[in-house]
Scaffold this active site. Sequence first.
Site, PDB file in Angstrom:
ATOM      1  N   ASP A 318       0.861  -1.277  -0.121  1.00 22.76           N
ATOM      2  CA  ASP A 318       0.026   0.036  -0.117  1.00 22.76           C
ATOM      3  C   ASP A 318       0.846   1.085   0.046  1.00 22.76           C
ATOM      4  O   ASP A 318       1.446   1.519   0.922  1.00 22.76           O
ATOM      5  CB  ASP A 318      -1.068   0.082   1.045  1.00 22.76           C
ATOM      6  CG  ASP A 318      -0.181  -0.610   2.568  1.00 22.76           C
ATOM      7  OD1 ASP A 318       0.800  -0.827   2.491  1.00 22.76           O
ATOM      8  OD2 ASP A 318      -0.828  -0.161   3.521  1.00 22.76           O
ATOM      9  N   GLU A 513      12.685   1.492   6.969  1.00 21.31           N
ATOM     10  CA  GLU A 513      11.633   0.656   6.845  1.00 21.31           C
ATOM     11  C   GLU A 513      11.835   0.329   5.050  1.00 21.31           C
ATOM     12  O   GLU A 513      11.572  -0.769   4.860  1.00 21.31           O
ATOM     13  CB  GLU A 513      10.153   1.551   6.864  1.00 21.31           C
ATOM     14  CG  GLU A 513       9.191   0.669   6.269  1.00 21.31           C
ATOM     15  CD  GLU A 513       7.736   1.595   5.983  1.00 21.31           C
ATOM     16  OE1 GLU A 513       6.780   1.013   6.174  1.00 21.31           O
ATOM     17  OE2 GLU A 513       8.038   2.704   5.803  1.00 21.31           O
TER      18      GLU A 513
END
Length: 581
Positions: A318, A513
Amino acid sequence: MNGRNLLAFSAFICALLHLAISADIYACDNQVFCQGKILHEVQMAKIFADAKTFVDMRMKHDITDITRNFTALGLKPSKEKIRKFVADNFSPAGEDLDPFDPEDLVEKPKRLKKIRDEKLCKFAFALNALWKKLGRNITHEARVQSERSSLIIVPNPFIVPGGRFREYYYWDSYWILHGILTCGMHGTAKGMIMNYLDLVRRFGFVPNGGRIYYLNRSQPPFLIQMVDLYYSYTKDLDFVRKNLKILEKEYEFWEKHRTVSLNVSGVQHSFAIYNANMTTPRPESYWNDYEVGEKLTKQHMKWRFYQAVASAAESGWDFSSRWFNQSDDEVGKFESIHTMKIIPVDLNSILYKNAVTLSKFSGLTGDQSKSKKYQQLANRRWSAIEALLWNEAAGAWADYDVTVKSNTKAFYASVVVPLWAGLAQENATRQELVFQSMKRAKVLDFPGGFPTSLNLSGQQWDYPNAWPPLQHMLIIGLANCSSMVLQNEAKKLAQSWVLGNWKGYERTKYMFEKYNVTSQGNTGRGGEYKPQVGFGWTNGVILDLLVRFPDIKIANNGIKFDVAMFLFWGLVTAPLLLNYL
């Protein structure tokens, strides 16, 4: 794929509607954290930079008092009134969680001492120490008054990704487990897996993450692989035996609630899709969804958009152009997202591997009949993937878009998941074809990792970002190939990825991340939120690779000190540090 005889498109839509209806039991009806006027007014006031902040706060009073206090503000409260209402009635985000110091955490784990390069060994010890920073446990107050928080209560402490991701997340945990098991933290790992098993007992599936607003969707199904990973370290067959029925229950969820049937060249096949049960904006990204949805003129278009967005979140990707319309003047536009019309090669490959693993577990625990059943299910999945998701002309696997009735033409890193899942385990020719297709696409040539796509869309699961789980699956997939050439390529990729992460850590003291493929060790960009640091799955991937390839070395020249670059990254990462702390 042109000319294949698919079911009528209307039949596919009917199947989607059936799936949505059958999954209604998983909706969240909480009138503060999931839906309703309070959620809408607070989120649209945009009193926080991140929409997730509000839904991660804890109510100071019961919901009836919260509702009464909000009603007292009037029909159209000002932004300042809403800000005061939130301050008076809610505790800061994250106050329902305590730090967790794992008892099985040691300063210098035995397995990490196998790393031969002194600097990389020191790096591994530093990452091991981060488990304490990322450890969380649900507070006593949150357990006693669970209705005042959006947390889904679980019995055991856990490791979180980091940053805005304050709670446990499903597929993140698979790579976190790689890291903590490498560090010898078997007890912490077992507790985390037991949390997920408990969620399947309660809900029939594992939610996306540890908040009630995630109850409308799951994430890529890695629980079975978590148990297999734990078993590979501990050989605890009794743990497998006790929980095998729960693992089967999760597998059945994907077959029952996330499966459509297609006729391919006269043969009926079943395929898994991502298909969240949601027709409203995601609470944690409320205004992002709402503002795009309001551009759509018809209500059914809004519902479809919200479901497609949540389904993309279920995929873990996403967001990505992978889910967008590729057929008309809406190409590449976010509002054209149509996730439920994509047959994803990665999801179907993961479920193939899950069926193979359930077959193995059943055999190990003495149920040969069930072992045979799951091997047959795996064989059927393999046949379905081969029929629809293998593109012989391209020499690669690819998603299938039902809208245009063809495989996706653009490159996406999901194509490596079948290799990781073992779909070409006995086929050296297929392995070589896949590798050569990546070479032709030049996706192995970037200094900062394997790109998620080659499409500069502005979405975070596209170029120029490289994501740790995809790097890991590519490297493991190549390492498991029969060819020594491909095994050596796996080691080269591991060397490059480890070096980039090490350089970034040495320069900034952060693990990111995601990373930017255009240079080594720099954070990725794009998407709905700022770059996050911590970072659970990044640490897990590096620790696993360092032990898997213990002779990886840092080049003699190490890091060249660049004053300008040092100052630049100081400016970029200072806000991240403040947020992380």
